[in-house]
Design a protein around this motif. Structure first.
Motif, PDB file in Angstrom:
ATOM      1  N   LEU A  22      35.323  84.115  -0.621  1.00 48.95           N
ATOM      2  CA  LEU A  22      36.002  85.342  -1.014  1.00 48.95           C
ATOM      3  C   LEU A  22      36.906  85.111  -2.224  1.00 48.95           C
ATOM      4  N   THR A  23      37.549  83.970  -2.265  1.00 45.17           N
ATOM      5  CA  THR A  23      38.422  83.649  -3.395  1.00 45.17           C
ATOM      6  C   THR A  23      37.607  83.486  -4.679  1.00 45.17           C
ATOM      7  N   TYR A  24      36.481  82.776  -4.605  1.00 43.22           N
ATOM      8  CA  TYR A  24      35.612  82.652  -5.787  1.00 43.22           C
ATOM      9  C   TYR A  24      35.175  84.026  -6.275  1.00 43.22           C
ATOM     10  N   TYR A  25      34.828  84.888  -5.347  1.00 43.62           N
ATOM     11  CA  TYR A  25      34.382  86.237  -5.684  1.00 43.62           C
ATOM     12  C   TYR A  25      35.502  87.028  -6.364  1.00 43.62           C
ATOM     13  N   LEU A  26      36.673  87.061  -5.727  1.00 44.39           N
ATOM     14  CA  LEU A  26      37.782  87.867  -6.237  1.00 44.39           C
ATOM     15  C   LEU A  26      38.308  87.371  -7.579  1.00 44.39           C
ATOM     16  N   LEU A  27      38.304  86.070  -7.771  1.00 48.06           N
ATOM     17  CA  LEU A  27      38.815  85.502  -9.027  1.00 48.06           C
ATOM     18  C   LEU A  27      37.721  85.344 -10.077  1.00 48.06           C
ATOM     19  N   ASN A  28      36.507  85.772  -9.719  1.00 53.41           N
ATOM     20  CA  ASN A  28      35.364  85.613 -10.625  1.00 53.41           C
ATOM     21  C   ASN A  28      35.313  84.176 -11.154  1.00 53.41           C
ATOM     22  N   ASP A  29      35.343  83.246 -10.235  1.00 53.63           N
ATOM     23  CA  ASP A  29      35.346  81.818 -10.553  1.00 53.63           C
ATOM     24  C   ASP A  29      34.225  81.474 -11.532  1.00 53.63           C
ATOM     25  N   SER A  30      34.542  80.648 -12.511  1.00 54.81           N
ATOM     26  CA  SER A  30      33.561  80.334 -13.558  1.00 54.81           C
ATOM     27  C   SER A  30      32.372  79.532 -13.040  1.00 54.81           C
ATOM     28  N   VAL A  31      32.540  78.800 -11.969  1.00 57.17           N
ATOM     29  CA  VAL A  31      31.440  77.990 -11.422  1.00 57.17           C
ATOM     30  C   VAL A  31      30.710  78.737 -10.314  1.00 57.17           C
ATOM     31  N   TYR A  32      31.439  79.286  -9.359  1.00 50.13           N
ATOM     32  CA  TYR A  32      30.834  79.863  -8.159  1.00 50.13           C
ATOM     33  C   TYR A  32      30.896  81.388  -8.085  1.00 50.13           C
ATOM     34  N   GLY A  33      31.637  82.022  -8.970  1.00 50.56           N
ATOM     35  CA  GLY A  33      31.870  83.460  -8.884  1.00 50.56           C
ATOM     36  C   GLY A  33      30.610  84.300  -8.905  1.00 50.56           C
ATOM     37  N   SER A  34      29.697  83.986  -9.798  1.00 48.89           N
ATOM     38  CA  SER A  34      28.479  84.790  -9.929  1.00 48.89           C
ATOM     39  C   SER A  34      27.637  84.737  -8.654  1.00 48.89           C
ATOM     40  N   GLU A  35      27.455  83.548  -8.126  1.00 48.63           N
ATOM     41  CA  GLU A  35      26.651  83.423  -6.910  1.00 48.63           C
ATOM     42  C   GLU A  35      27.339  84.077  -5.712  1.00 48.63           C
ATOM     43  N   CYS A  36      28.665  83.950  -5.634  1.00 48.38           N
ATOM     44  CA  CYS A  36      29.393  84.605  -4.545  1.00 48.38           C
ATOM     45  C   CYS A  36      29.345  86.117  -4.703  1.00 48.38           C
ATOM     46  N   ASN A  37      29.374  86.605  -5.936  1.00 49.05           N
ATOM     47  CA  ASN A  37      29.236  88.035  -6.197  1.00 49.05           C
ATOM     48  C   ASN A  37      27.879  88.540  -5.684  1.00 49.05           C
ATOM     49  N   ASN A  38      26.818  87.804  -5.966  1.00 46.56           N
ATOM     50  CA  ASN A  38      25.482  88.185  -5.484  1.00 46.56           C
ATOM     51  C   ASN A  38      25.420  88.170  -3.959  1.00 46.56           C
TER      52      ASN A  38
END
Length: 173
Positions: A22-38
């Motif tokens: 959830l944190t990767y998603y909310l912060l649009n993390d540069s490494v994991y954000g895209s995959e967590c968004n999907n």
């Protein structure tokens, strides 16, 4: 169990979502954000059943408070608690609703006496810290065997199937 990639979770599975996803998603993390968004989009599409606990909510909100305080006020994470104790009104402008809307996608599982007692066993058996043990106990009590996480502490629990973003990055850590 060997972890799998978030992209490969079979449809209609019950999945417990850990704080880091959830944190990767909310912060649009540069490494994991895209995959967590999907992954979150697939939950919105009801391809999976997503579950969280009050602990996940607390940890995610705290991560968002740390990020917000740093971005808006330049407060380093190690100074956050002191700053809030000195100036609690600073939280008045914290955009909690952005984070709380995300939580509405999931069923929030209760953590009660049964989960607490089960967590004691899991701490000793799998060498878990308290919040991880309580989340694992919540999963066990609710018969949820899948977790979306980037936390290796869950990888050794024999009845949990871990799903994480970007398997190549996990192997390098």
């Amino acid at each position: 169990m060997d972890p799998g990639n978030l992209r490969n979770i079979p449809e209609d599975e019950k999945v417990f979502i850990d704080t880091n996803i959830l944190t990767y998603y909310l912060l649009n993390d540069s490494v994991y954000g895209s995959e967590c968004n999907n992954f979150i989009k697939r939950i919105e599409e009801e391809r999976y059943y997503g579950f969280i606990s009050p602990l996940v909510i607390s940890e995610t909100l705290f991560n968002m408070i740390k990020a917000w305080a740093f971005n808006e006020h330049g407060v380093r994470p190690r100074d956050l608690i002191r700053m809030i104790k000195e100036r609690p009104n600073i939280l008045r402008d914290m955009p909690v609703y952005q984070t709380s809307e995300l939580f509405d996608l999931f069923l929030v599982l209760p953590v009660g006496e049964v989960e607490v007692k089960e967590s004691y066993k899991l701490i000793n058996k799998y060498y878990l810290l308290t919040n991880d043990a309580l989340n694992a106990a919540t999963m066990k009590v609710n018969r949820i065997n899948n977790i979306a996480t980037n936390d290796r502490d869950f990888f050794n629990i024999d009845w949990i199937k871990c799903w994480h973003p970007d398997s190549y990055s996990m192997q390098r850590r």
